[in-house]
Design an enzyme around this catalytic site. Structure first.
Site, PDB file in Angstrom:
ATOM      1  N   LEU A  20      70.059  84.875 142.379  1.00  0.00           N
ATOM      2  CA  LEU A  20      70.549  86.068 141.162  1.00  0.00           C
ATOM      3  C   LEU A  20      68.568  86.965 140.608  1.00  0.00           C
ATOM      4  O   LEU A  20      68.602  87.672 139.394  1.00  0.00           O
ATOM      5  CB  LEU A  20      71.224  86.307 139.725  1.00  0.00           C
ATOM      6  CG  LEU A  20      72.517  86.319 140.030  1.00  0.00           C
ATOM      7  CD1 LEU A  20      73.018  85.412 138.898  1.00  0.00           C
ATOM      8  CD2 LEU A  20      72.940  87.476 140.388  1.00  0.00           C
ATOM      9  N   SER A  21      67.531  86.301 141.184  1.00  0.00           N
ATOM     10  CA  SER A  21      66.205  86.145 141.660  1.00  0.00           C
ATOM     11  C   SER A  21      65.990  87.354 141.529  1.00  0.00           C
ATOM     12  O   SER A  21      64.873  88.548 140.338  1.00  0.00           O
ATOM     13  CB  SER A  21      65.237  85.213 141.794  1.00  0.00           C
ATOM     14  OG  SER A  21      65.516  83.853 140.801  1.00  0.00           O
ATOM     15  N   SER A  66      63.012  77.153 145.232  1.00  0.00           N
ATOM     16  CA  SER A  66      64.236  76.714 144.744  1.00  0.00           C
ATOM     17  C   SER A  66      64.188  75.313 145.164  1.00  0.00           C
ATOM     18  O   SER A  66      63.404  74.444 146.044  1.00  0.00           O
ATOM     19  CB  SER A  66      65.656  77.354 144.995  1.00  0.00           C
ATOM     20  OG  SER A  66      65.793  76.810 146.349  1.00  0.00           O
ATOM     21  N   LYS A  70      60.345  72.694 145.492  1.00  0.00           N
ATOM     22  CA  LYS A  70      60.086  72.552 144.402  1.00  0.00           C
ATOM     23  C   LYS A  70      58.908  71.486 144.132  1.00  0.00           C
ATOM     24  O   LYS A  70      58.140  71.297 143.900  1.00  0.00           O
ATOM     25  CB  LYS A  70      61.015  72.729 143.063  1.00  0.00           C
ATOM     26  CG  LYS A  70      62.058  73.821 142.664  1.00  0.00           C
ATOM     27  CD  LYS A  70      63.037  73.335 141.536  1.00  0.00           C
ATOM     28  CE  LYS A  70      63.615  74.374 140.496  1.00  0.00           C
ATOM     29  NZ  LYS A  70      64.507  74.873 139.799  1.00  0.00           N
ATOM     30  N   ASN A  91      58.920  74.997 139.706  1.00  0.00           N
ATOM     31  CA  ASN A  91      59.431  76.395 139.873  1.00  0.00           C
ATOM     32  C   ASN A  91      58.727  77.526 139.300  1.00  0.00           C
ATOM     33  O   ASN A  91      59.630  78.657 140.504  1.00  0.00           O
ATOM     34  CB  ASN A  91      60.900  76.447 139.191  1.00  0.00           C
ATOM     35  CG  ASN A  91      60.139  77.350 137.914  1.00  0.00           C
ATOM     36  OD1 ASN A  91      59.308  77.259 136.867  1.00  0.00           O
ATOM     37  ND2 ASN A  91      61.438  78.372 136.835  1.00  0.00           N
ATOM     38  N   GLY A 251      75.392  78.337 131.112  1.00  0.00           N
ATOM     39  CA  GLY A 251      74.206  78.960 132.069  1.00  0.00           C
ATOM     40  C   GLY A 251      72.332  80.597 131.893  1.00  0.00           C
ATOM     41  O   GLY A 251      71.517  80.235 131.982  1.00  0.00           O
ATOM     42  N   GLN A 258      64.075  80.596 131.638  1.00  0.00           N
ATOM     43  CA  GLN A 258      63.375  80.350 132.612  1.00  0.00           C
ATOM     44  C   GLN A 258      62.810  81.200 133.590  1.00  0.00           C
ATOM     45  O   GLN A 258      61.411  81.495 133.542  1.00  0.00           O
ATOM     46  CB  GLN A 258      63.661  79.842 133.273  1.00  0.00           C
ATOM     47  CG  GLN A 258      64.859  79.395 134.744  1.00  0.00           C
ATOM     48  CD  GLN A 258      64.586  80.198 135.498  1.00  0.00           C
ATOM     49  OE1 GLN A 258      63.031  79.762 136.029  1.00  0.00           O
ATOM     50  NE2 GLN A 258      65.208  81.400 135.915  1.00  0.00           N
TER      51      GLN A 258
END
Length: 290
Positions: A20-21, A66, A70, A91, A251, A258
């Site tokens: 979804l970024s 991810s 990371k 991240n 979440g 973030q």
């Protein structure tokens, strides 16, 4: 509109297509009017070194990663922040004139999501279920945010003692306890104001709960209960906590906040969190209904 001045940002992940970024950051660019675009790149650990060389060569503004990238990326960066060093996870990477600087905004996303609803962690007691990547980020951020106690419940497997030593070395407010000890968990719930599930129990069709019914009964309307999972929007744990009268959060808040940390580091501007959260919520609902 993409033109010759458009700055490129992206996600390095494997797989990357489900993320979804791109929605989060491209919505942010659109709302703020910043001339940027964010793409997802499917990159494995084996291809990470070459990918970073390309990022430098093309002067890409920054990127997210991810797991397991990371941790893999750390040795390839020019610098990492103290909180990324503590977590040994990055991240967010910012490209400053060819110097790649790594940070971790995951835990701050947890804190900022609660802060947006006027919930402070300062001098509160927090129980964290799980000590994986998300859990460690939450624990670290809770310590930095002034938590009075952080009770961490971890499975008693081969990594229990080493993880206990690592997390308790961060602060004397952190106590790592056996996940299987229901008496200790119930007491931790009784003494905590905030309960955070960082395990993947309850994700994507899993109807399990991360705690037993006996422990669940210790949740009250005085508790704030969070779940790092955002798919589904309401996990079995969140559903059960609502029935106990607790104030609950999925979440999405942590995910968006973030990302807001990354966005701020890259652009110097604040992410339009409200608009982005609405877009993410719609996208997740659409996935749930497909």
């Amino acid at each position: 509109m993409i033109d010759g001045h458009t700055k490129l940002y992206g996600l390095l992940a494997h797989p990357a297509a489900h993320s979804l970024s791109p929605l989060i950051h491209n919505t942010s660019f659109k709302v703020t009017g910043i001339n940027g675009v964010y793409l997802a790149f499917d990159v494995t650990s084996a291809g990470l070194k070459d990918s970073l060389a390309a990022m430098r060569a093309m002067n890409i503004g920054g990127f997210n990663l991810s797991m397991p990238l990371k941790t893999d990326v750390i040795s390839l960066l020019d610098e990492i922040t103290p909180r990324a060093d503590r977590l040994q996870a990055v991240n967010t990477v910012v490209n400053r004139d060819g110097r790649l600087i790594g940070d971790s905004t995951d835990g701050q996303g947890f804190v900022d999501a609660l802060k947006a609803d006027n919930i402070s962690i300062d001098e509160k007691s927090v129980t964290v279920l799980g000590s994986g990547g998300a859990g460690r980020a939450i624990i670290s951020a809770a310590v930095d945010a002034g938590a009075q106690n952080v009770y961490v419940f971890k499975r008693t497997n081969d990594s229990f003692e080493s993880r206990k030593h690592q997390l308790e070395s961060w602060s004397n407010v952190v106590k790592v306890l056996p996940y299987e000890d229901e008496d200790l968990m119930a007491r931790a719930f009784d003494h905590s104001q905030i309960i955070a599930n960082s395990t993947n129990v309850g994700m994507a069709g899993d109807q399990s709960l991360p705690v037993s019914d006996r422990v669940l009964k210790h949740l009250t309307p005085q508790h704030v209960v969070t779940d790092a999972i955002y798919f589904p929007l309401e996990t079995p744990f969140i559903h059960a906590a609502k029935k106990q009268g607790s104030r609950t959060y999925n979440g999405i808040g942590m995910l968006v906040n973030q990302a807001a940390g990354s966005f701020l580091e890259w652009t110097g501007q604040r992410m339009p969190v409200k608009e982005v959260s609405e877009s993410v919520q719609k996208a997740v609902l659409k996935r749930e209904n497909n």
